[in-house]
Design an enzyme around this catalytic site. Structure first.
Site, short mmCIF file in Angstrom:
data_model
loop_
_atom_site.label_atom_id
_atom_site.label_comp_id
_atom_site.label_asym_id
_atom_site.label_seq_id
_atom_site.Cartn_x
_atom_site.Cartn_y
_atom_site.Cartn_z
N CYS A 1 0.82 -1.22 0.00
CA CYS A 1 0.00 0.00 0.00
C CYS A 1 0.86 1.28 0.00
CB CYS A 1 -0.90 -0.06 1.24
SG CYS A 1 -1.74 1.47 1.66
N CYS B 1 0.15 3.77 2.80
CA CYS B 1 0.64 3.20 4.07
C CYS B 1 2.13 3.52 4.24
CB CYS B 1 0.43 1.70 4.11
SG CYS B 1 -1.29 1.18 4.00
#
Length: 135
Positions: free
Chosen positions: A47, A50
Site C-alpha cells: 500500500c 501506508c
C-alpha cells in the site's frame, strides 16, 4: 571489549523502532489493556499511502513516548484483526483509550490529525465527532 565500541545508555533506545508491530495474540493485552492511549495503524506492505504514513507515525511515536503508544497491524498477515475491527481499506488508524475505540481515520493523514484522533475529536468517514464531557 574496546571502550570505543561500548554503547552509551540512550543509544539502544534511539535505534529502536518506536512503532511496534502487534499480532492477534498480543492485541488485547497491549492495546485494549494499555495504561496510555494507543494508535493502531492497520496497514499492508503493498500500500503506497501506508508507506507514506510510516514516517509520520514514527515521528509521532518518538515525540509522544511515555504518554502514547503507536502500533501497527499488517492486515494481510493478521486478517482476523482487520475483520474484527471492520477494516475495509488501508491505511486505517484507530485510536484506543481505556480499552475502547475512540476514533478512526481512513487514508493518509497528518501528525496533527492523528493527535486529534487520540483526543477523540476526529473520526469515521471524515466527519468530526466531539467526545462528550465526562460526568
Amino acid at each position: 571489549m574496546d571502550a570505543d565500541l561500548e554503547t552509551w545508555p540512550d543509544m539502544e533506545a534511539m535505534t529502536m523502532n518506536p512503532v511496534h508491530e502487534i499480532d492477534d495474540l498480543r492485541f488485547d493485552a497491549e492495546v485494549l489493556e494499555a495504561q496510555v492511549p494507543v494508535l493502531v495503524d492497520f496497514t499492508a506492505q503493498w500500500c503506497p499511502p501506508c508507506r507514506a504514513l510510516t514516517p509520520i507515525l514514527h515521528r509521532l511515536a518518538a515525540e509522544s513516548a511515555g504518554h502514547l503508544e503507536v502500533m501497527t497491524v499488517d492486515g494481510d498477515r493478521y486478517p482476523s484483526l482487520a475483520r474484527r475491527f471492520g477494516i475495509r481499506a488501508f491505511p486505517t488508524v484507530i485510536a484506543f483509550a481505556g480499552g475502547k475505540e475512540v476514533a478512526r481515520h481512513v487514508g493518509l493523514t497528518t501528525k496533527e490529525k492523528l493527535l486529534k484522533l487520540v483526543e477523540g475529536r476526529e473520526v469515521r468517514g471524515g466527519a468530526r465527532q466531539e467526545t462528550p464531557p465526562a460526568p
